[in-house]
Design an enzyme around this catalytic site. Structure first.
Site, short mmCIF file in Angstrom:
data_model
loop_
_atom_site.label_atom_id
_atom_site.label_comp_id
_atom_site.label_asym_id
_atom_site.label_seq_id
_atom_site.Cartn_x
_atom_site.Cartn_y
_atom_site.Cartn_z
N THR A 1 10.31 -8.01 -11.88
CA THR A 1 9.66 -9.30 -12.17
C THR A 1 8.50 -9.50 -11.20
OG1 THR A 1 11.77 -10.14 -12.94
CG2 THR A 1 10.10 -11.79 -12.39
N GLN B 1 -7.67 0.39 4.03
CA GLN B 1 -8.48 -0.13 5.14
C GLN B 1 -9.92 -0.40 4.75
OE1 GLN B 1 -7.50 -1.30 7.92
NE2 GLN B 1 -5.41 -0.55 8.00
N HIS C 1 -2.28 -7.53 2.43
CA HIS C 1 -2.13 -8.16 3.75
C HIS C 1 -3.20 -7.71 4.74
CE1 HIS C 1 -0.01 -5.04 6.33
NE2 HIS C 1 0.28 -4.54 5.15
N ASN D 1 -7.33 4.31 9.31
CA ASN D 1 -6.86 3.08 9.93
C ASN D 1 -6.93 3.09 11.45
OD1 ASN D 1 -4.84 5.04 8.97
ND2 ASN D 1 -3.39 3.87 10.19
N SER E 1 -3.92 -2.89 -0.38
CA SER E 1 -2.82 -3.71 0.13
C SER E 1 -3.38 -5.06 0.55
CB SER E 1 -2.17 -3.02 1.33
OG SER E 1 -1.17 -3.85 1.86
N CYS F 1 6.08 3.98 17.22
CA CYS F 1 7.10 3.80 18.25
C CYS F 1 8.44 4.27 17.69
CB CYS F 1 7.18 2.33 18.64
SG CYS F 1 8.14 2.07 20.11
N GLY G 1 0.82 -1.21 0.00
CA GLY G 1 0.00 0.00 0.00
C GLY G 1 0.86 1.26 0.00
N THR G 2 1.96 1.20 0.70
CA THR G 2 2.86 2.36 0.78
C THR G 2 3.36 2.73 -0.62
OG1 THR G 2 3.54 1.77 3.02
CG2 THR G 2 5.06 3.16 1.77
C1 LIG Z 1 -4.61 3.38 5.56
C2 LIG Z 1 -3.34 2.68 5.24
N1 LIG Z 1 -2.66 3.06 4.14
C3 LIG Z 1 -1.52 2.46 3.79
C4 LIG Z 1 -0.98 1.46 4.54
C5 LIG Z 1 0.33 0.85 4.12
O1 LIG Z 1 0.14 -0.43 3.58
P1 LIG Z 1 1.41 -1.42 3.47
O2 LIG Z 1 1.64 -1.95 4.83
O3 LIG Z 1 0.94 -2.48 2.53
O4 LIG Z 1 2.51 -0.64 2.94
C6 LIG Z 1 -1.63 1.04 5.72
C7 LIG Z 1 -1.04 -0.01 6.58
O5 LIG Z 1 -1.23 -0.03 7.76
C8 LIG Z 1 -2.85 1.67 6.06
O6 LIG Z 1 -3.51 1.33 7.16
#
Ligand SMILES: Cc1ncc(COP(=O)(O)O)c(C=O)c1O
Length: 391
Positions: free
Chosen positions: A238, A180, A202, A152, A200, A326, A73-74
Site C-alpha cells: 500500500t 546524491q 530524504h 556520496n 531518495s 561503524c 534509495g537502497t
Molecule cells: C549514493 C547513495 N546511494 C544510496 C543511498 C541509500 O539511500 P537510502 O538511505 O534512501 O536507502 C545513499 C544514502 O546515503 C547514498 O548516499
C-alpha cells in the site's frame, strides 16, 4: 538549554523542509484512505499520489508513468539490479564501480555468493573512472552496468551521458544511483540514455522512507517487492501516501533551489574547504576539485583519527561524518577512499563536510574558528608512530 546544531552532514540526510511537512500532514490527519480503494475517500487520495508522481517526474524530466515509488534509495538500487537479472536469465554478469554506495556493493557481494559474477571497476586517485576499462569490461553476458551519478563521500561526479552511451552501444542496461546528484545537479532522464535511475527523498528535504526508481519506457521490469498491483504492478505494498506527497513537494522545492545549490552553497563549501586547507597544516582534499557536487568536501587530516575530530566537533555542536561504516565499535576505513589509493591511515583521518540550503556563512565561520584548535589538540596527544599517514 538546547545546544545549537551546526549541520554539515547533508549527504547523510537533510532537514525536512517546513513546506514539505505542511504538504504531508493532511494525508496523516484527514485524507488517510487507501488510494486503491473503490470509493471517493480513496480516489481523492489517489489523485494526490498522481500529482506527486508528476512533480517527482518533472525533477528528472521523466514521464510520470516511468516513476515507481519505493521505500528508499537502497530498495531502488537493489530493485534495478534484481530486475535486470530476472528479465535476462541467461546473463549472469554485473558491472559496478568500486566506489558505489554500500547498497550496491553489498548487493553485488550477495550476488557473488549466489552464482553471479560482479566486476567492481577501479577508480583513479581523483575518484574518476577510466571509461576504456568500463567499455572493455562489458561482455555479452553482462546484464547491467550500475554507476552512481555522484559519489556520496567525495562528491565526484561521473560522466553519466558518456557511460550511458557506451552501455547503449553494447546493448547493455544502464542503471545510475542518482541519490546524491538529485537536487544538486540538473538531471534529464529523457536526454540521457539511462534505463534505470534511483532517487531518495530524504536527501531532498523530505522524510526518510521514500524513494523512487525511474524505469525508462519499454525497459523490461520485474518487481523486487512482490504483492499487490500498486505502482502499475511494479512494486507491491500500500502506497506510503504522506511520504509520496512529501516527495512531490520536495521535488518542486528542489527545482526552485537548484541554482542556490550551485552558487550560494558552492561558495560556502569553497570557503570552508579553502579555509581548512589554508589554516590547518597537514590537510589535503580527497578527490579532484571538479567535476564535483557543489556541496561536498572530503578532507584528510595528517596524523589524526577522524573519530577524534568528529567527537570534538560534536561537543561543539557540529555534525560532520567520516564516511566510514561503524562496525561493532571499530571504524573501518572508507572503501571509497581506499579504492582511490589512499592509505588506511589517511582514510581513517578523513572527514566529510556536506552542506545544504539551510547552511549560513556564520556556520562556516564557526567551524573554521573551532577546527584548527581541535586538530592541534588531537595532534598534541597522538603517539609518534601514528602521526605518519603514509604507513
Ligand atoms: C549514493 C547513495 N546511494 C544510496 C543511498 C541509500 O539511500 P537510502 O538511505 O534512501 O536507502 C545513499 C544514502 O546515503 C547514498 O548516499
Amino acid at each position: 538549554m538546547k545546544q545549537q546544531v551546526y549541520y554539515f552532514d547533508n549527504n547523510a540526510t537533510t532537514r525536512v523542509a517546513p513546506e514539505v511537512i505542511d504538504a504531508m500532514v493532511p494525508f496523516l490527519k484527514e485524507y488517510w484512505g487507501n488510494p486503491s480503494s473503490a470509493y471517493q475517500f480513496g480516489h481523492q487520495v489517489a489523485a494526490h499520489v498522481d500529482e506527486a508522481r508528476q512533480k517527482a517526474a518533472a525533477l528528472i524530466n521523466a514521464d510520470p508513468r516511468e516513476i515507481v515509488f519505493t521505500s528508499c534509495g537502497t530498495e531502488s538500487n537493489n530493485s534495478a539490479i534484481h530486475s535486470a537479472l530476472v528479465t535476462h536469465p541467461g546473463k549472469k554478469h554485473v558491472i559496478m564501480s568500486a566506489v558505489e554506495h554500500s547498497s550496491n556493493i553489498k548487493f553485488g557481494d550477495f550476488l557473488q555468493h549466489h552464482g553471479y559474477e560482479v566486476t567492481y571497476l577501479p577508480v583513479e586517485s581523483d575518484g574518476s573512472l577510466d571509461l576504456h576499462v568500463l567499455e572493455k569490461s562489458i561482455r555479452p553476458d553482462t546484464a547491467i552496468v550500475s554507476i552512481m551519478w555522484a559519489n556520496n563521500e567525495t562528491g565526484a561526479i561521473f560522466p553519466i551521458e558518456e557511460i550511458a552511451a557506451i552501455c547503449r552501444s553494447k546493448a547493455t542496461l544502464f542503471h545510475t544511483d542518482a541519490v546524491q546528484a538529485c537536487g544538486k545537479l540538473k538531471m534529464d532522464a529523457q536526454e540521457t540514455a539511462v534505463d534505470l535511475l534511483s532517487l531518495s527523498a530524504h536527501k531532498l528535504h523530505a522524510p526518510k522512507g521514500i524513494g523512487l526508481l525511474y524505469v525508462k519506457r519499454r525497459v523490461k521490469y520485474h518487481p523486487y517487492v512482490i504483492g499487490g498491483s500498486q505502482e502499475r504492478g511494479r512494486r507491491g505494498g500500500t502506497e506510503n501516501v504522506a511520504n509520496i506527497v512529501a516527495f512531490g513537494r520536495a521535488a518542486e522545492l528542489a527545482m526552485a533551489s537548484i541554482d542556490d545549490e550551485k552558487t550560494r552553497v558552492r561558495a560556502l563549501r569553497d570557503k570552508l574547504e579553502n579555509g581548512i586547507l589554508r589554516n590547518i597544516p597537514g590537510t589535503v582534499r580527497n578527490g579532484g576539485k571538479e567535476p564535483r557536487l557543489p556541496n561536498t568536501t572530503n578532507i584528510a587530516f595528517d596524523g589524526v583519527e577522524a573519530e577524534g575530530i568528529l567527537l570534538l566537533l560534536d561537543q561543539a555542536g557540529v555534525c560532520a561524518s567520516s564516511g566510514s561504516a561503524c562496525t561493532s565499535g571499530s571504524l573501518d576505513p572508507s572503501h571509497v577512499l581506499l579504492a582511490m589509493g589512499c592509505s588506511a591511515a589517511r582514510a581513517r583521518g578523513s572527514v566529510r563536510f556536506s552542506l545544504g540550503i539551510y547552511n549560513t556563512e556564520a556556520e562556516v565561520d564557526y567551524v573554521l574558528k573551532h577546527l584548527p584548535g581541535i586538530v592541534e589538540k588531537l595532534r598534541a596527544n597522538v603517539p609518534v608512530e601514528a602521526a605518519n599517514p603514509q604507513t
